[in-house]
Design an enzyme around this catalytic site. Structure first.
Site, PDB file in Angstrom:
ATOM      1  CD  GLU A  88      37.225  36.857  36.936  1.00 17.53           C
ATOM      2  OE1 GLU A  88      36.459  35.857  36.713  1.00 17.53           O
ATOM      3  OE2 GLU A  88      36.906  37.500  38.048  1.00 17.53           O
ATOM      4  CB  CYS A 114      31.019  38.005  35.182  1.00 13.97           C
ATOM      5  SG  CYS A 114      31.954  39.382  35.408  1.00 13.97           S
TER       6      CYS A 114
END
Length: 155
Positions: A88, A114
């Site tokens: 990401e 996360c």
């Protein structure tokens, strides 16, 4: 004209591409792929691994991942020593590097973000996250939900 019954939906298409991107990961621990899309156009991709110019994780570039892989460290132990960049983060950094706005974009990922990545996603203006696999905890998903970001788990 007959419709092509095997033609994937846009969602399926971008999720399949995230799976392909995942194949570029160089992390010993796990592989994640991300595709960021705006108006049905890919604006960035990212996979997890060591920063550019650093020896790949799979070649010993990240001491923490190497120790985790060999059993010297337990799961979640000494995460602060890991030099790998999450998929990401890599995808978002690529948009910044190339001067492309992510405001209102959709992120397709092979794994739920996360907590750390969720913070980046929120501040990057991503409007929706679609993922296939759960993360080991829900902290990232919970934060995205608090921020009002649309979240969807693909089957």
């Amino acid at each position: 004209m007959l419709a092509n019954k095997n033609r994937p939906s846009w969602r399926e298409y971008f999720l399949k591409l995230a799976e392909i991107v995942k194949g570029r990961s160089n992390c010993l621990r796990m592989s994640v792929g991300v595709v960021i899309v705006k108006d049905k156009h890919i604006i960035s991709t990212g996979y997890n691994g060591t920063p550019a110019g650093i020896t790949n994780c799979i070649d010993g570039g990240c001491k923490r991942c190497k120790q985790r892989h060999s059993g010297e460290l337990k799961e979640n132990e000494r995460k602060d020593l890991c030099i790998c960049i999450h998929a990401e983060q890599n995808a978002l950094l690529q948009t910044a590097y190339h001067g492309i706005s992510t405001k209102g974009a959709i992120m397709y990922s092979t794994t739920a973000p996360c907590l750390q990545c969720a913070k980046h996603i929120i501040n990057a203006g991503i409007a929706k996250v679609i993922f296939t696999d759960n993360h080991q905890d829900r902290l990232g998903i919970d934060l995205l939900q608090k921020a009002g970001i649309d979240i969807e788990k693909a089957r």
